[in-house]
Design a protein around this motif. Structure first.
Motif, short mmCIF file in Angstrom:
data_model
loop_
_atom_site.label_atom_id
_atom_site.label_comp_id
_atom_site.label_asym_id
_atom_site.label_seq_id
_atom_site.Cartn_x
_atom_site.Cartn_y
_atom_site.Cartn_z
N ALA A 199 6.68 -46.05 5.86
CA ALA A 199 6.30 -46.47 4.37
C ALA A 199 7.22 -45.73 3.43
O ALA A 199 7.64 -46.03 2.27
N SER A 200 7.95 -44.64 3.62
CA SER A 200 8.85 -44.00 2.84
C SER A 200 10.01 -44.49 3.03
O SER A 200 10.79 -45.06 2.28
N ALA A 201 10.64 -44.66 4.44
CA ALA A 201 11.82 -45.12 4.48
C ALA A 201 11.99 -46.59 3.91
O ALA A 201 13.12 -46.89 3.42
N ASP A 202 11.16 -47.04 3.87
CA ASP A 202 11.27 -48.81 3.30
C ASP A 202 11.26 -48.76 1.80
O ASP A 202 11.30 -49.75 1.40
N ARG A 203 11.16 -47.64 1.29
CA ARG A 203 10.97 -47.34 -0.28
C ARG A 203 12.15 -46.44 -0.59
O ARG A 203 12.24 -46.06 -1.74
N ALA A 206 3.99 -43.14 -4.60
CA ALA A 206 4.43 -41.96 -5.34
C ALA A 206 4.41 -40.80 -4.69
O ALA A 206 5.33 -39.79 -4.99
N HIS A 207 3.53 -40.50 -3.89
CA HIS A 207 3.37 -39.07 -3.27
C HIS A 207 4.68 -39.06 -2.50
O HIS A 207 5.09 -38.06 -2.14
N LEU A 208 4.82 -40.23 -1.68
CA LEU A 208 6.22 -40.13 -0.57
C LEU A 208 7.49 -40.07 -1.18
O LEU A 208 8.36 -39.28 -0.99
N VAL A 267 11.21 -38.75 6.21
CA VAL A 267 10.89 -39.61 4.88
C VAL A 267 11.94 -40.32 4.36
O VAL A 267 11.93 -41.32 3.90
N GLY A 268 13.24 -39.77 4.83
CA GLY A 268 14.47 -40.72 4.39
C GLY A 268 14.75 -41.80 5.53
O GLY A 268 14.37 -41.65 6.64
#
Ligand code: HEM
Length: 399
Positions: free
Chosen positions: A314-318, A27-29, A50-51
């Motif tokens: 963790a952000s890229a994969d979401r 959620a934070h990412l 983060v992208g």
């Protein structure tokens, strides 16, 4: 021409050490991603990618470089895996054949043996499985010893703590106290590894550590003093990542009962399920880089010389821009799940990814096929790290 990014002061908004972050970083990412694929945290003097495209480009194109501040890896100098260019790629080639998809299949029976024994013990004890302490740790530990050709030790618990804290030295958000404590553990681990390598010199055989020592003695691609840091990386990288990935995978399946039931009904989904579990919950949440020159990552992002960059896997994969509206869902049938970057990207991409996949495959298959009615009792999870994510323990009830 790239447009310069607006630095954002994230004080109070983004704290990867806070308990609420550790419990649910996604959620934070997502809130960071809402500001763009790259956010510059002026308070910590860190760049966050983060992208999906930005993280892939960052991991591939920015060198490891040198961290600011004290040398965290003083006990393991001249480590080829901390280098860039030929000083990294050539020594890396020594072990690549051992970790190919085909080669790691030789460890399947041994992995199965470890998992079978742990499951049998759990059943004998009434069905309670403490996943992290038993399978989670024992499986990668045993395989690491087997692959390297080294003996089990009497002080396993100590070794487990030293390796964990040495790995945590890569954490981008450590306090000075943590850094001091973890560096002391790294010193003890270095002493231990010096002893292991001395022992191996008298017991050379047909195993990976012997190959590394012989290659170093030949002196062309590796120097003798690089053996300890080289083995140190293998040791850390293969152990606690798999421990935590195993726990995260089972936890995700327990939280998504429909997906668990689907896997029980359709075991042929397993290879894709492993990829989707890696995408959905990757234990290696980020990797750091330091730019040694200006690097144009595309999409208007130019990382300046000297910038310390956190590549948030963790952000890229979401990232919804990459995975669409279902980015936050666990879908074991996702067609492109294997495009995840849980194992990184570029020159430093994980060497042991096929071994890790094999271990995950054996654990998930063994539990799903034999204990389809497994449940997860209520429990408090303790999340230790924002870097290598995973619960300290996960208790399941096998049925
Ligand atoms: C699920 C388990 C695992 C995950 C999620 C994982 C993840 C990663 C990631 C993201 C990297 C990239 C580091 C970077 O770009 O800075 C990496 C590197 C590495 N991994 Fe893994 N890993 C796992 C298991 C293993 C295993 C079983 C081994 C076997 C020994 C291993 C050995 C390595 C090594 C040696 C590197 C450094 C590669 C280099 O710098 O060239 N990993 N891993």
């Amino acid at each position: 021409m790239a447009t310069p990014l607006e630095p954002v002061d994230l004080v109070g908004e983004f704290d990867p050490t806070a308990p609420e972050y550790l419990a649910d970083p996604y959620a934070h990412l997502a809130r960071l991603r809402a500001q763009g694929p790259c956010v510059v945290d002026t308070s910590r003097d860190l760049w966050y990618l983060v992208g999906f495209d930005a993280v892939e480009a960052g991991l591939s194109r920015i060198v490891r470089g040198h961290h600011r501040g004290p040398d965290r890896h003083v006990h393991f100098p001249a480590n080829p895996f901390a280098a860039d260019g030929p000083g990294h790629t050539e020594p890396r080639r020594i072990i690549a054949p051992t970790f190919s998809n085909k080669a790691v299949q030789q460890f399947r029976d041994r992995a199965q043996e470890v998992v079978d024994a742990a499951l049998a013990d759990a059943v004998a004890g009434g069905g309670e499985l403490r996943l992290v302490d038993t399978i989670g740790f024992l499986l990668p530990y045993t395989l690491t010893c087997d692959v390297l050709g080294i003996l089990d030790v009497d002080n396993r618990d100590e070794l487990r703590a030293w390796t964990w804290q040495s790995l945590e030295l890569i954490d981008a958000f450590l306090t000075p106290e943590q850094m001091q404590e973890y560096m002391a553990s790294a010193g003890l681990l270095a002493q231990h590894l010096h002893g292991v390598i001395e022992w191996k010199r008298d017991h050379l055989a047909d195993d990976l550590l012997s190959l590394i020592i012989r290659t170093a003695d030949a002196g062309e691609v590796l120097r003798p003093e690089q053996v300890v840091p080289y083995v140190h990386t293998l040791y850390l990288a293969g152990m606690h990542t798999t421990v935590n990935q195993t726990a995260l995978s089972l936890l995700a399946l327990m939280h998504h009962r429909d997906q668990w039931d689907r896997l029980c009904a359709q075991p042929d989904l397993l290879p894709n399920a492993v990829e989707e579990l890696l995408r959905f919950e990757s234990t290696a949440q980020y990797m750091k880089r330091t730019a040694e020159e200006d690097v144009d990552l595309g999409g208007g992002i130019v990382v300046p010389t000297g910038a310390e960059v956190v590549c948030w896997i963790a952000s890229a994969d979401r990232d919804e821009a990459r995975w669409g509206d279902t980015a936050d869902m666990l879908d074991l049938t996702r067609a492109d799940a294997k495009q995840h970057i849980a194992f990184g990207k570029g020159p430093h991409v994980c060497v042991g990814s096929w071994l890790a996949r094999l271990e995950l495959h054996v654990v998930v298959e063994s539990i799903v096929s034999r204990f389809p009615d497994t449940t997860m009792p209520d429990q408090e999870f303790v999340w230790e790290s924002n870097f290598i994510r995973g619960p300290e323990e996960l208790v399941l009830h096998l049925a």
